[in-house]
Design a protein around this motif. Sequence first.
Motif, PDB file in Angstrom:
ATOM      1  N   ALA A  45      -2.419  -3.441  -2.915  1.00  0.00           N
ATOM      2  CA  ALA A  45      -1.879  -4.811  -2.960  1.00  0.00           C
ATOM      3  C   ALA A  45      -1.729  -5.372  -1.548  1.00  0.00           C
ATOM      4  O   ALA A  45      -2.065  -6.535  -1.286  1.00  0.00           O
ATOM      5  N   PRO A  71       0.729   0.162  -4.226  1.00  0.00           N
ATOM      6  CA  PRO A  71       1.246  -0.842  -3.286  1.00  0.00           C
ATOM      7  C   PRO A  71       0.322  -1.050  -2.081  1.00  0.00           C
ATOM      8  O   PRO A  71       0.187  -2.182  -1.594  1.00  0.00           O
ATOM      9  N   GLY A  72      -0.310   0.027  -1.619  1.00  0.00           N
ATOM     10  CA  GLY A  72      -1.213  -0.089  -0.473  1.00  0.00           C
ATOM     11  C   GLY A  72      -2.381  -1.024  -0.773  1.00  0.00           C
ATOM     12  O   GLY A  72      -2.733  -1.881   0.043  1.00  0.00           O
ATOM     13  N   GLN A 105       1.976   5.604  -3.428  1.00  0.00           N
ATOM     14  CA  GLN A 105       1.718   4.697  -2.312  1.00  0.00           C
ATOM     15  C   GLN A 105       0.394   3.940  -2.411  1.00  0.00           C
ATOM     16  O   GLN A 105       0.231   2.915  -1.752  1.00  0.00           O
TER      17      GLN A 105
END
Lengths: 265, 469, 329
Positions: free
Chosen positions: A133, A130-131, A127
């Motif tokens: 980003a 993506p976090g 996670q």
Amino acid sequence: MNIIVPIKQVPETSNVKMDPETGTMVRSGVESVVNPLDLYALEAALSLKDSHGATVTAVTMGPPKARKVLDMAISMGCDDGVLVSDRKFGGADTWATSYTLSEAIKALGNVDLIIAGERATDGDTAQVGPGIAAWMILPLATYISDIEVESEKCLIVERLVEEGYERLRLPLPALITVVKEIASPRLPTLRGKKKAMQTEIRTLSTENLTLESTNLGLKGSPTKVVKIETPKVTRGGTVVEAMDDASVTEAVDRLMDFLRQREVV
Amino acid sequence: MGYAPVTPAIIRELKEILGDKNVLVDEEKIEAYSHDETNEEEYGHMPEVVVTPETAEQTAAVVKLANREVIPVTPRGAGSGLSGGAIPIFGGILLSVEKMNKILEVDFDNMVVTAETGVVTNDIISMVKEKNLFYAGYPMSVQTCYLGGNIAENAGGGKAVKYGVTGRYIQGMEVVTPKGDIVSLGGKLAKDVSGYDLKQLLIGSEGTLGIVTKAIVKLSGLPTASAVLLVLYETARQAIDSVPVIISNGIVPTSIEFMDKLSVQTSCQYLNETLPYENCGAMLVIEVDGSSAEQVESDMIAIGDLCMENAAQEVYIAEDRNAVERIWNVRRNIAEAFKVYSPIQSLEDIVVPTAAIPDIIPELDRISEKYSMKIPCYGHAGDGNLHATLVKDPEMSMEEWHKAEPEALRDLYSVTQKLGGKISGEHGIGIKRRDYLEQLIDPVELELMKGIKKAWDPNNIMNPGKIFN
Amino acid sequence: MSYIWTLAEQANGHLKQVSFELLTRGRKLADSLDTKLASLLIGNGVSAEALRELIQSGADEVYYVEDPRLASFSCETYSNIMVELIKTYQPHTILAAATSSGRTLMPYVAVKVKTGLTADCTELDIEETTGNLLQTRPAIGGNILATIKTPNHRPQMATVRPKSTRPPEPDADRDGKIINVPFKEEWLDGRVEFLGYRKDAGDFENIEEADIIIAGGKGMKKAENFKMLRRLSDSLEGMVGATRDAVDRGWIGYSHQIGLSGKTVSPKLYIGAGISGSIQHLAGIKTSEIIVSINNDPEAPLHKIADFAIVGDLFNVLPELQKRLEGGK
């Protein structure tokens, strides 16, 4: 190209033992290593550096001793290492971690590409990449197995998904997470090690970052761990020996009976 | 030879000594005791009876009976030997120490452990580990080997450069002699010149002079930090030439392992390892250990620098477990990789003066070509002990192999001897190399050995047919 | 009371199985909270009939956002849609699948709506006193189980592994609403361009979806021997898995790797051949229904957790098994 590789120090899990009395993990003597899946991210960045020229900076968030993984990254060929460290960051969940890391990366400025590992082998959430980003409003491509540089501002990447390999055109700056297929990681060299010893590792903390204090550490984490248990694996099964021809036949007979009984064949 | 058979009357007597459960005659059960890690078809032989005594007294009683009746006794540990030393080639009684498997005392004041010889050596290591101690005389090769086997073969292994071999750590022992007497040699003593050092004579005697039932082993401080270097060279000579430089520099590495081009390539291909091995002629794996991470780091850098100054192409380092494992994997998988290529091979362990290693490499090439077989050469460069292994070409017929193998071995051994070496550094002579030894050894030395054997074992019942006839 | 949501997934206009599995989880939560269950679907070309299936499988409402430009997954665009719908409808909880898209989209969305997310939950429950979602997940290679909640943020978000629950029995008489949410141009984020699938990927398969997996480890000795596993898996209509060792040696591709640094699988039947069973590999297979182990080392850890263990040479056992399977049972 300016590449940032966020990496994590994790416990080396192949020798993890559970205390049979307390049911907890025996942490003493457990070595800390760089998350094995981050090595592929480092290799992907270093290959881009070899082929197209790039500055590669490894960033890690953790206690001061986590500097060890930055040393390793530099020994492999990274140009720089940045330690994001502060008592206030302790106990952060993936949301708070990705916030803090994204602010640290923003502070470094001028990023073209962030390459993260698929996930860490301890938390196993996938996670944080993506976090980061999302916090930086960067385009995101996960599970990347191949990178082609189309231009200074654009990559063609392949993404390993359930249906096969997607091909994507990805404008930079962007964040990608990579899978093992991307490359086989290089080993650290002696030359690199010496460079690491001479490299001053920059530390970023609440003192030199502008951070929303309510987003930090345990307090700033939306998720809270309320209970930790040790799962009991109880599966005692049938054991049959098949050391010679006759017993092989018998063992396979019994296996077939077992599978039929359980209705899988 | 004229050995007496194991008659029903003998079995009865054995059962009286040992109890029924410690006397095995069932063919299915004793089959497992008919071979070791050497090729079963070539060297295996069934015992007539297997006994598993639980005490030194029972062991002595069995040996006394065997000596009286002139029945051969073959002592056996875990059966992981590589020279056929524990194979009962004349049948008779196979005596397994497996039930004498207790660690009797851990004496921290004297830093020694007293254990029976059927103890798995690894268990001693695990037991003292939490006290930050370790038993350094452990070859670390097979996690199942027994202390008794280590003593009988004077086991070596990869860490001998720094820690030496088993013999260095055995301070005392209890032995059942071939006549069936029990004798204690040495003790919890660091020094002892009270007469001949019979204990050292027993170590490495391959079970031909008696059965060690108990040993006092010395403990050392457990190294808590380690690091590994993987050093690439263009030629084998360059690799080997840097070994004495490293050793004479004052930092003693734990291991210095050598791998020739063929070994490296085969192992890397088997592992799908992407290290740049294509352009290198040989590699060294060097491990350093110690009690502080800082010391290990500075030792690692000092040794790495020396290698770079001595023609190394590249020095890779590994400080965390995953990287360490990755490097050691290349070395450890050589044998496995060749097994996949061809399972028929002869694993050798010649030992030469370290400076002679470069001279043996071209000889291996020559032998390899002459007898049409592959001979990867790898092993413990730090002490000149090399596993030059003859590997049958999968295309070669077994008939041709059986003809070529002994000739190639003879050739290899004679070259080894010319270079000042010996035919076995750590696996022992056993049955596998017996005939070669007799051809190569100085007759005076052989006579002395035989004299000792005669004095200890006049009826030649204790592991007969091993080392020499 | 706000709703429980599940995030349905589609490919080429077809709903993926996991969309239904999530409804099993969601229904249970909705019932214990006495609220409604809604399924959100973003995609293109999904028939009304297929949407009705979601209702028949337990959804009270289905929100469907359709546009040709939504046919393939885009984290940026999909997240824009989700963020707006979350703000509009304020769901209590969102469950998504731990798939390549779920695992990408959910953390992205969680950051944007400032809430917590728990990955790969194996158990989901409602805390009676507070109505909070209790999310239980394995960590550190399955050595611990952590129960996590998100007490002060909404929605509560979690992903669930495919195959970890069965889909519900559809009920043809179940009633519900299908709400077509009109697509807004402002949602579209065209930065990442989907170019299509790689053509040469050949026999690509997704082992996470397999009901039967036959996996090989170091004991398979070489790449060629994986053909034995392939034949067996063909006979069993299963797929081939592998340990890290086997993948590292180049015997089979990474997409087949099971374990801590590969995939977690939950097939009905897992057969491990020549696999000793490192902690890392076991972490990836623990949730299999039946585990069979074939290995000549009696001490192999995989034997210890297997439901059926054969201590023997796989090169004898596998051909015999193959014979039996081909011989019409």
